[in-house]
Design a protein around this motif. Structure first.
Motif, PDB file in Angstrom:
ATOM      1  N   THR A  94     -43.246  15.667   4.447  1.00 15.97           N
ATOM      2  CA  THR A  94     -43.362  15.798   2.990  1.00 15.97           C
ATOM      3  C   THR A  94     -43.674  14.449   2.341  1.00 15.97           C
ATOM      4  O   THR A  94     -44.327  14.398   1.309  1.00 15.97           O
ATOM      5  N   ARG A  95     -43.232  13.373   2.956  1.00  9.54           N
ATOM      6  CA  ARG A  95     -43.479  12.033   2.416  1.00  9.54           C
ATOM      7  C   ARG A  95     -44.905  11.564   2.680  1.00  9.54           C
ATOM      8  O   ARG A  95     -45.534  10.930   1.840  1.00  9.54           O
TER       9      ARG A  95
ATOM     10  N   GLU B 259     -40.846  16.496  10.980  1.00  8.58           N
ATOM     11  CA  GLU B 259     -40.720  17.567   9.984  1.00  8.58           C
ATOM     12  C   GLU B 259     -40.163  17.018   8.667  1.00  8.58           C
ATOM     13  O   GLU B 259     -40.632  17.360   7.589  1.00  8.58           O
ATOM     14  N   ARG B 260     -39.188  16.128   8.753  1.00  5.45           N
ATOM     15  CA  ARG B 260     -38.580  15.566   7.549  1.00  5.45           C
ATOM     16  C   ARG B 260     -39.491  14.545   6.866  1.00  5.45           C
ATOM     17  O   ARG B 260     -39.425  14.378   5.653  1.00  5.45           O
TER      18      ARG B 260
ATOM     19  N   HIS C  21     -49.308  14.622   2.406  1.00  9.59           N
ATOM     20  CA  HIS C  21     -50.115  15.128   1.285  1.00  9.59           C
ATOM     21  C   HIS C  21     -51.609  14.978   1.579  1.00  9.59           C
ATOM     22  O   HIS C  21     -52.076  13.907   1.943  1.00  9.59           O
TER      23      HIS C  21
END
Length: 117
Positions: free
Chosen positions: A86-87, A82-83, A90
């Motif tokens: 975002t990295r 989950e963390r 995309h």
């Protein structure tokens, strides 16, 4: 060599085998041993619009490998995924947690979407 060092070496070797197995099947490895507060993911891989956070388990047999991936371990992987999403996420349509079992004298076995399974 002590037991812990041997296990560490075996785990790194299994992750290398898993990464090459995924590459041979069209995946691009984005990260190995990606760590964040609260968890770690062995491999982060992408193929097309699918992003997979892959937990690698090396054991003497596939049953033992599957049992090593318990709810507690999956929760830690899910927190890290989950963390990290975002990295690495995309442009991805599908984000999932997979497992890859590395067992002696057998081809690795990739289990997609193990979190839901």
């Amino acid at each position: 060599m002590n037991r812990r060092a041997r296990a560490e070496r075996q785990g790194r070797r299994a992750e290398t085998i898993a990464a090459w197995w995924l590459r041979l099947h069209g995946w691009r490895i984005l990260a190995q041993r990606a760590r964040v507060p609260g968890g770690e993911v062995d491999l982060v891989a992408r193929r097309g619009g699918t992003l997979a956070f892959v937990e690698v388990k090396a054991r003497a047999d596939e049953r033992a490998a599957g049992m090593a991936l318990d709810r507690s371990r999956l929760r830690r992987v899910a927190v890290a995924a989950e963390r990290l999403a975002t990295r690495y996420g995309h442009g991805c349509d599908i984000i999932r947690i997979d497992a890859l079992y590395v067992v002696p004298r057998r081809l690795p076995r990739h289990v997609p979407d193990v979190w839901r399974g």
